[in-house]
Scaffold this active site. Structure first.
Site, PDB file in Angstrom:
ATOM      1  N   ASN A 179      -2.296   1.136   3.813  1.00  9.09           N
ATOM      2  CA  ASN A 179      -3.456   1.620   3.069  1.00  9.09           C
ATOM      3  C   ASN A 179      -3.077   2.882   2.289  1.00  9.09           C
ATOM      4  O   ASN A 179      -2.113   2.837   1.536  1.00  9.09           O
ATOM      5  CB  ASN A 179      -4.728   1.722   3.912  1.00  9.09           C
ATOM      6  CG  ASN A 179      -4.696   2.631   5.107  1.00  9.09           C
ATOM      7  OD1 ASN A 179      -4.105   2.304   6.138  1.00  9.09           O
ATOM      8  ND2 ASN A 179      -5.352   3.767   5.010  1.00  9.09           N
ATOM      9  N   ASP A 180      -3.797   3.969   2.376  1.00  8.07           N
ATOM     10  CA  ASP A 180      -3.724   5.077   1.422  1.00  8.07           C
ATOM     11  C   ASP A 180      -2.307   5.506   1.027  1.00  8.07           C
ATOM     12  O   ASP A 180      -1.424   5.654   1.878  1.00  8.07           O
ATOM     13  CB  ASP A 180      -4.397   6.323   2.012  1.00  8.07           C
ATOM     14  CG  ASP A 180      -5.810   6.090   2.450  1.00  8.07           C
ATOM     15  OD1 ASP A 180      -6.324   4.973   2.277  1.00  8.07           O
ATOM     16  OD2 ASP A 180      -6.413   7.035   2.985  1.00  8.07           O
ATOM     17  N   TRP A 219       0.964  -3.515   7.742  1.00  6.85           N
ATOM     18  CA  TRP A 219      -0.245  -3.038   7.060  1.00  6.85           C
ATOM     19  C   TRP A 219       0.023  -1.794   6.220  1.00  6.85           C
ATOM     20  O   TRP A 219       0.734  -0.880   6.645  1.00  6.85           O
ATOM     21  CB  TRP A 219      -1.305  -2.706   8.104  1.00  6.85           C
ATOM     22  CG  TRP A 219      -2.492  -1.944   7.587  1.00  6.85           C
ATOM     23  CD1 TRP A 219      -2.608  -0.581   7.490  1.00  6.85           C
ATOM     24  CD2 TRP A 219      -3.721  -2.473   7.100  1.00  6.85           C
ATOM     25  NE1 TRP A 219      -3.845  -0.234   6.970  1.00  6.85           N
ATOM     26  CE2 TRP A 219      -4.550  -1.384   6.721  1.00  6.85           C
ATOM     27  CE3 TRP A 219      -4.210  -3.771   6.944  1.00  6.85           C
ATOM     28  CZ2 TRP A 219      -5.837  -1.555   6.210  1.00  6.85           C
ATOM     29  CZ3 TRP A 219      -5.498  -3.933   6.431  1.00  6.85           C
ATOM     30  CH2 TRP A 219      -6.279  -2.831   6.075  1.00  6.85           C
ATOM     31  N   ASP A 273      -6.564  14.810   5.374  1.00  4.09           N
ATOM     32  CA  ASP A 273      -5.962  14.429   4.095  1.00  4.09           C
ATOM     33  C   ASP A 273      -5.570  15.635   3.238  1.00  4.09           C
ATOM     34  O   ASP A 273      -6.041  15.795   2.113  1.00  4.09           O
ATOM     35  CB  ASP A 273      -6.885  13.506   3.297  1.00  4.09           C
ATOM     36  CG  ASP A 273      -7.430  12.344   4.117  1.00  4.09           C
ATOM     37  OD1 ASP A 273      -6.779  11.985   5.110  1.00  4.09           O
ATOM     38  OD2 ASP A 273      -8.497  11.810   3.763  1.00  4.09           O
ATOM     39  N   GLU A 275     -12.911  12.078   1.396  1.00  6.92           N
ATOM     40  CA  GLU A 275     -11.535  11.904   1.830  1.00  6.92           C
ATOM     41  C   GLU A 275     -10.569  12.122   0.662  1.00  6.92           C
ATOM     42  O   GLU A 275     -10.949  12.145  -0.506  1.00  6.92           O
ATOM     43  CB  GLU A 275     -11.335  10.489   2.384  1.00  6.92           C
ATOM     44  CG  GLU A 275     -12.179  10.179   3.614  1.00  6.92           C
ATOM     45  CD  GLU A 275     -11.774   8.871   4.254  1.00  6.92           C
ATOM     46  OE1 GLU A 275     -11.472   8.888   5.467  1.00  6.92           O
ATOM     47  OE2 GLU A 275     -11.759   7.827   3.560  1.00  6.92           O
ATOM     48  N   GLN A 292       0.065   5.058   4.348  1.00 11.24           N
ATOM     49  CA  GLN A 292      -0.460   4.752   5.666  1.00 11.24           C
ATOM     50  C   GLN A 292       0.025   3.366   6.063  1.00 11.24           C
ATOM     51  O   GLN A 292      -0.104   2.407   5.296  1.00 11.24           O
ATOM     52  CB  GLN A 292      -1.983   4.815   5.647  1.00 11.24           C
ATOM     53  CG  GLN A 292      -2.530   6.224   5.446  1.00 11.24           C
ATOM     54  CD  GLN A 292      -2.342   7.099   6.668  1.00 11.24           C
ATOM     55  OE1 GLN A 292      -3.183   7.139   7.555  1.00 11.24           O
ATOM     56  NE2 GLN A 292      -1.230   7.825   6.727  1.00 11.24           N
ATOM     57  N   TRP A 323     -11.698  -1.944   2.126  1.00 12.11           N
ATOM     58  CA  TRP A 323     -11.822  -2.320   3.534  1.00 12.11           C
ATOM     59  C   TRP A 323     -12.541  -3.654   3.676  1.00 12.11           C
ATOM     60  O   TRP A 323     -12.225  -4.442   4.561  1.00 12.11           O
ATOM     61  CB  TRP A 323     -12.548  -1.218   4.304  1.00 12.11           C
ATOM     62  CG  TRP A 323     -11.757   0.054   4.331  1.00 12.11           C
ATOM     63  CD1 TRP A 323     -11.989   1.192   3.616  1.00 12.11           C
ATOM     64  CD2 TRP A 323     -10.570   0.306   5.091  1.00 12.11           C
ATOM     65  NE1 TRP A 323     -11.023   2.131   3.876  1.00 12.11           N
ATOM     66  CE2 TRP A 323     -10.144   1.624   4.781  1.00 12.11           C
ATOM     67  CE3 TRP A 323      -9.827  -0.452   5.989  1.00 12.11           C
ATOM     68  CZ2 TRP A 323      -9.007   2.185   5.353  1.00 12.11           C
ATOM     69  CZ3 TRP A 323      -8.693   0.113   6.561  1.00 12.11           C
ATOM     70  CH2 TRP A 323      -8.294   1.415   6.242  1.00 12.11           C
TER      71      TRP A 323
END
Length: 490
Positions: free
Chosen positions: A38-39, A36, A165, A221, A55, A304
């Site tokens: 993400n960011d 996986w 963050d 964020e 991430q 998401w």
């Protein structure tokens, strides 16, 4: 010495990467080594290369305890995987090493600033703190006195559960390190806090640069703060946004606050707010400054909600956007793909002054890995007129762009792209009437659409079978088009 958790992650990703079908990956966008993504995190220039962390949960294609994946590039297009950089292995980050940033220090080492997260086993409440790790571009050692910023440094009313963050930079004039970090305030919405340090280890709170006041979503964020073309830019990614006409949509957004900055007083003066990307799949952008002075942005090319549509047989999930060069024009943030992409163009096909109405295909205008410029015109358009461009098309699937030239509305529609659950698939944006320039990047399962030299951008994913390569054009009345398309060869 790397921890057992990090060694395990590195061994796993190396073993499982070999099982990934390369043709399932994007051709010129970064995907995770396995598992996986993400960011984007730690986007930085170090020892002649651009490093990007992300991430990462290597053990599944769903979100899990966050690690930091790691890749580097010399040109923003071809990426080299490096071993995972961080794993949750300390008391202060055992629920995850969450998003953050990176910087080269004066001694030549590479510093990572990240959010460590702990969950109380009884109350299930989180505590988030800012932590430091320092290394050589491959291996990183967590600072023995982490966390370096905890809840004791927060201003009154700041949440210790939503405090994350950090984005770090060095100011040569002040000879100080600064970072911005997101925090939830006493009114339940978000704010961006500024901290300073002489050495990245000892930090103090300076001020609150800006806050939502429940107008632009809740928690803010993934902040970024920089100067661009004599304008100060604050990027944030708000959660729980409410739609505001066509500029902002419901849910998670990425927004750009433009204004001025009094550095001596550390006062940011907000003058305007705009969406960074108005597509269906874009979040958490972060920037880096290149040695030649360009400001380059990259974001998570996913949402998401649409992450539920991932292919079930893939061993990885998640993609980064194309890195984009930023500029300011007439008070608006402009984005365009990095110039380095152009060296991969090949097989140029161009048509000038094409007139069309009935559904039409053009020889050589097709494919799923391409860069395409289109200039559309319908000068006599009425309220009922529409121009439709369909791509990733076959007898069953298509994704479409509809341009309503009388009103200047553009609609992106992926309802028939093959998704397997009911999510938001249509997005409308305002653009120019009667004439529109588009630059469209396709990379197997994604599209990035740049309108009028990057005044607006729409980034979205789709999972249409790769064999669907047709591109068609049609209009309700006579329309005109210039078009140039290149294959991208990597």
């Amino acid at each position: 010495m790397n921890s057992k958790s990090l060694i395990k992650a590195r061994e796993y990703e190396l073993q499982e990467e070999a099982k990934v079908n390369v043709s399932d990956r994007a051709a010129f966008h970064l995907t995770p080594r396995v598992g996986w993504m993400n960011d984007p995190n730690g986007f930085s220039y170090y020892k002649g290369k651009y490093h990007l962390f992300y991430q990462y949960y290597p053990y599944d294609t769903s979100w899990g305890p966050m690690h930091w994946g790691h890749a580097c590039t010399e040109d923003f297009i071809k990426w080299e995987y490096l071993p995972a950089a961080l794993a949750p292995d300390q008391e202060y980050d055992d629920f995850g090493c969450w998003s953050g940033s990176a910087i080269e220090l004066a001694d030549g080492t590479h510093a990572l600033m990240y959010t460590g997260v702990v969950e109380d086993p009884q109350t299930k409440e989180f505590t988030q703190t800012q932590c430091l790790a320092v290394g050589d571009g491959i291996d990183y050692i967590k600072f023995e006195n982490n966390p370096v910023i905890d809840g004791s440094l927060l201003p009154e009313g700041g949440s210790r559960a939503d405090f994350r963050d950090p984005k770090i930079w060095y100011d040569k004039d002040d000879q100080l390190y600064y970072l911005v970090v997101g925090n939830r305030t006493e009114d339940g919405s978000g704010a961006i806090l500024l901290f300073q340090s002489p050495d990245v280890k000892q930090w103090e709170y300076v001020t609150t640069l800006d806050r939502s006041d429940n107008k632009y979503g809740k928690m803010w964020e993934c902040p970024d703060f920089f100067s661009l073309d004599d304008t100060q830019v604050l990027l944030v990614s708000p959660q729980e946004m409410r739609a505001q006409k066509l500029e902002f949509h419901n849910g998670n957004n990425s927004i750009c606050l433009l204004g001025s900055y009094n550095k001596k007083k550390h006062k940011f003066g907000r003058e305007s707010v705009q969406s960074v990307d108005q597509g269906l799949d874009f979040y958490a952008p972060q920037t880096v400054e290149t040695p030649d002075g360009r400001r380059i942005l990259i974001g998570w090319m996913q949402s998401w909600e649409s992450s539920r549509n991932q292919p079930h047989d893939n061993k990885f999930f998640g993609t980064m956007s194309i890195p984009r060069e930023l500029s300011i024009k007439d008070g608006r943030l402009l984005q365009k793909p990095v110039k380095e992409l152009e060296k991969y163009r090949d097989n140029r096909v161009s048509y000038q002054g094409v007139t069309f109405k009935e559904p039409m295909q053009l020889d050589g205008i097709n494919g799923r890995i391409l860069d395409m410029d289109i200039c559309l015109q319908m000068p006599e358009a009425t309220t009922n007129d529409v121009v439709t461009i369909a791509f990733a098309k076959d007898h069953e699937n298509e994704t479409i762009i509809q341009y309503f030239p009388h009103s200047g509305l553009l609609r992106f529609d992926r309802n028939n792209c093959g998704f397997n659950c009911d999510i938001l698939n249509v997005r409308d944006v305002e653009t120019t009437p009667y004439k529109l320039k588009l630059r469209i990047l396709l990379d197997r399962y994604s599209s990035e659409i740049f309108l009028n030299e990057g005044e607006r951008v729409l980034t979205s994913t789709f999972y249409t079978p790769i064999q669907a390569t047709d591109i068609t054009f049609q209009a309700t009345s006579e329309a005109y088009m210039d078009i140039t398309k290149w294959d991208l060869m990597l």
